[in-house]
Design an enzyme around this catalytic site. Structure first.
Site, mmCIF file in Angstrom:
data_model
loop_
_atom_site.group_PDB
_atom_site.id
_atom_site.type_symbol
_atom_site.label_atom_id
_atom_site.label_comp_id
_atom_site.label_asym_id
_atom_site.label_seq_id
_atom_site.Cartn_x
_atom_site.Cartn_y
_atom_site.Cartn_z
ATOM 1 C CG HIS A 90 -2.895 -0.854 -6.919
ATOM 2 N ND1 HIS A 90 -3.265 -0.183 -5.780
ATOM 3 C CD2 HIS A 90 -3.045 -2.174 -6.637
ATOM 4 C CE1 HIS A 90 -3.622 -1.070 -4.856
ATOM 5 N NE2 HIS A 90 -3.496 -2.279 -5.357
ATOM 6 N NE ARG A 144 -4.240 -1.493 0.059
ATOM 7 C CZ ARG A 144 -4.364 -2.533 -0.793
ATOM 8 N NH1 ARG A 144 -3.406 -2.778 -1.672
ATOM 9 N NH2 ARG A 144 -5.444 -3.282 -0.784
#
Ligand code: NDP
Ligand code: OXD
Length: 306
Positions: free
Chosen positions: A269, A221
């Site tokens: 991502h 993250r």
């Protein structure tokens, strides 16, 4: 069995069709405000309104591995959260991280530059034993990544909350093992869940503790990494560069220094994508197990944050 789907930023039709094919006797629909109560929900980034309107939910099935965003919401009482465990993501993560480590270790970016400049030149081979890789998080994804790196004969260190034994991996655990883990590592791979304990964990202090010429691979993250600390440590020369798949703000804002930094490789991502068919099979298997009153893997402990 009533199942509702509430997945933002997701093409919902294939999920609806896949779940309906797998569970022909269930009533499955896409949630809308005011919809009837469901037993189970399949979700990705649902709004708070959805959870407030579904107080009878027995379980929420998150169609990703990370539940940090979900845990910020107010849950229906007694509702379990179940995440995807692996579901085809572990092998993707292993190939992404191994690619990044090997690309850095073998100086493939520099060779590519040479070829484009018409230069045929060798570099002195680097020594594998001087590139110990530390994997933070030895869960479903981290363990697979650590094992894959060990197959390339890199020295591999792993850090987890509780002690873990993984073949070919030197284990460290807990806050008491963290500094030794960092000192033993030159390449740092992050596969921790985002929790209050792990937020900002890759910072000036952590990075300074890595062996000189360190390299950072963040695939967990964005909020794990203090971006300006990474940039400062790259500028100082202590960190050689980074491969980053996740960012504090996604999409990465226009003009952000990571877009153009010569020592940073950024991807959107995408290191491990949710595989729809495998995920549907996993979710339906778990729903059946829950109906039989069995415990299921990937059930989140909200107190732990993962
Ligand atoms: P798991 O829950 O299986 O593993 C988490 C690991 O982190 C465990 O080994 C756990 O230790 C360790 N851990 C948790 N908290 C701490 C702590 N405070 N100190 C030390 N170790 C800690 O998660 P997954 O492997 O399935 O996924 C990891 C993360 O990867 C997800 O949460 C998500 O954020 C990210 N992800 C990113 C994707 C992408 O495309 N970029 C795709 C999928 C996931 P212990 O074993 O002792 O419990
Ligand atoms: C996940 C992700 O958590 O896509 O699955 O990041």
């Amino acid at each position: 069995m009533n199942i509702t789907l509430c997945c933002t930023d997701t093409k919902i039709e294939p999920w609806l069709q896949g779940l309906a094919a797998a569970l022909p006797h269930a009533h499955i629909s896409v949630w809308q405000p005011g919809a009837p109560q469901a037993d189970y929900a399949v979700v990705w980034a649902p709004p708070q309104q959805f959870l407030d309107e579904q107080p009878a939910l027995r379980a929420l099935f998150n169609i990703g591995a990370g539940v940090d965003a979900l845990l910020k919401l107010r849950m229906p009482p007694g509702c379990q959260i179940v995440r995807i465990d692996d579901g085809g993501m572990a092998v993707q993560m292993a190939e992404y991280v191994c690619h990044a480590v090997v690309r850095h270790f073998r100086e493939l970016d520099a060779y590519e530059g040479d070829m484009r400049a018409g230069r045929w030149g060798f570099r002195r081979p680097r020594v594998r034993s001087e590139f110990p890789v530390g994997v933070m998080g030895l869960g479903v994804l981290g363990e697979r990544v650590a094992r894959a790196l060990a197959h390339f004969d890199f020295p591999v260190n792993g850090w987890s909350r509780s002690p873990k034994v993984v073949d070919g991996v030197r284990g460290f655990s807990g806050a008491e093992g963290f500094h030794d883990f960092l000192a033993a590592s030159r390449v740092l791979v992050n596969l921790l869940p985002l929790t209050p304990d792990t937020q900002d964990i890759i910072n000036r202090d952590t990075l300074s503790r890595l062996q000189p010429g360190g390299y950072v691979i963040n695939v967990a993250r964005g909020a794990h990494l203090v971006e300006e600390d990474l940039l400062a440590l790259i500028d100082s020369g202590h960190i050689a560069g980074a491969t980053l798949d996740v960012f504090r703000t996604e999409p990465l804002p226009v003009g952000h220094p990571f877009w153009t930094h010569p020592r940073i490789t950024a991807t959107p991502h995408t290191s491990a994508r949710t595989m729809r068919e495998e995920s549907i099979a996993q979710i339906t298997r778990k729903m059946a197990a829950m109906e039989r009153g069995e415990a299921v893997a990937g059930t989140v402990d909200p107190g732990r944050g993962y």
